[in-house]
Design a protein around this motif. Structure first.
Motif: not given
Length: 230
Positions: A98-102
């Motif tokens: 989804d294009g993110t780092l969490k």
């Protein structure tokens, strides 16, 4: 490999996660998932738990001593491709399509930071040995380097304690990592979004030259080609 080198964890598109004993070459644990398969698995620093990055957008923490699912996170809107434990074991960072780092706080069991910097899927992420940095890579052909301040004051002490706990057989629980330190984000329930795109220095190098390094005597290491990044 587990921190003590005795076990290997593997994941497969057959929706199973298996733990292997390197001594007798046998499968000793088997976790199965109904909805999706794990793209990536890794041991926590003290070797008691594993984290899985799921194609079904989930992140799961399993305890390998009792074959039990301890935590289940549904924080991404795309498949999770990679995870990395902070050396203290208190945090987990995830990379997703989804294009993110969490960043997950494993002691409190919640999402604390959402990091945006890549354009497109993020394929890989890894903490540095001391946990003060982590790097991420994605489909945008970028490698981003991030600085952290997690458990800044006592991280080294926790790492030493985890090394001593490799053969510790107390009742399993993620909060048995002691001591627990106050978090800088305490009191904030919502996740924090960070988008450093405008502040990131572009270190892109077009085609790095290939330099020939020749060995002239038998005492020199026989390195023939290395790539030098400018």
């Amino acid at each position: 490999f587990s921190p003590d080198g005795r076990l290997i964890v593997s994941c497969s598109e057959d929706k199973t996660i298996k733990i292997w004993d390197t001594t007798n070459k046998q499968c000793v644990n088997n976790f199965s998932d109904i909805l999706g398969f794990a793209n990536f698995v890794d041991f926590n620093p003290n070797g008691t738990c594993i984290a899985s990055a799921g194609s079904d957008h989930t992140v799961k923490i399993w305890d390998i001593r009792v074959n039990k699912l301890l935590q289940h996170y549904q924080v991404h809107s795309g498949g999770v491709n990679c995870v990395s434990f902070h050396p203290s074991g208190n945090y987990l960072i995830t990379a997703s399509s989804d294009g993110t780092l969490k960043i997950l706080d494993l002691l409190e069991g919640r999402l604390i930071y959402t990091l945006q910097g890549h354009t497109g899927p993020v394929f890989t992420v890894s903490f540095s040995k001391g946990g003060e940095l982590f790097a991420s890579g994605g489909a945008d052909a970028q490698v981003l380097l991030w600085r952290t301040n997690f458990d800044e004051l006592n991280c080294k002490d926790i790492i030493k304690r985890n090394l001593k706990r490799l053969h510790f057989d107390s009742p399993p629980h993620l909060v048995d990592i002691y001591p627990r330190t106050p978090h800088l984000h305490e009191g904030k329930i919502e996740t924090v979004e960070i988008n450093p795109k405008l502040e990131v220095i572009d270190l892109q190098s077009s085609t790095p030259p290939v330099v020939d390094v020749l060995s002239f005597d038998s005492t020199t290491y026989p390195i023939h080609q290395v790539k030098r990044m400018n």
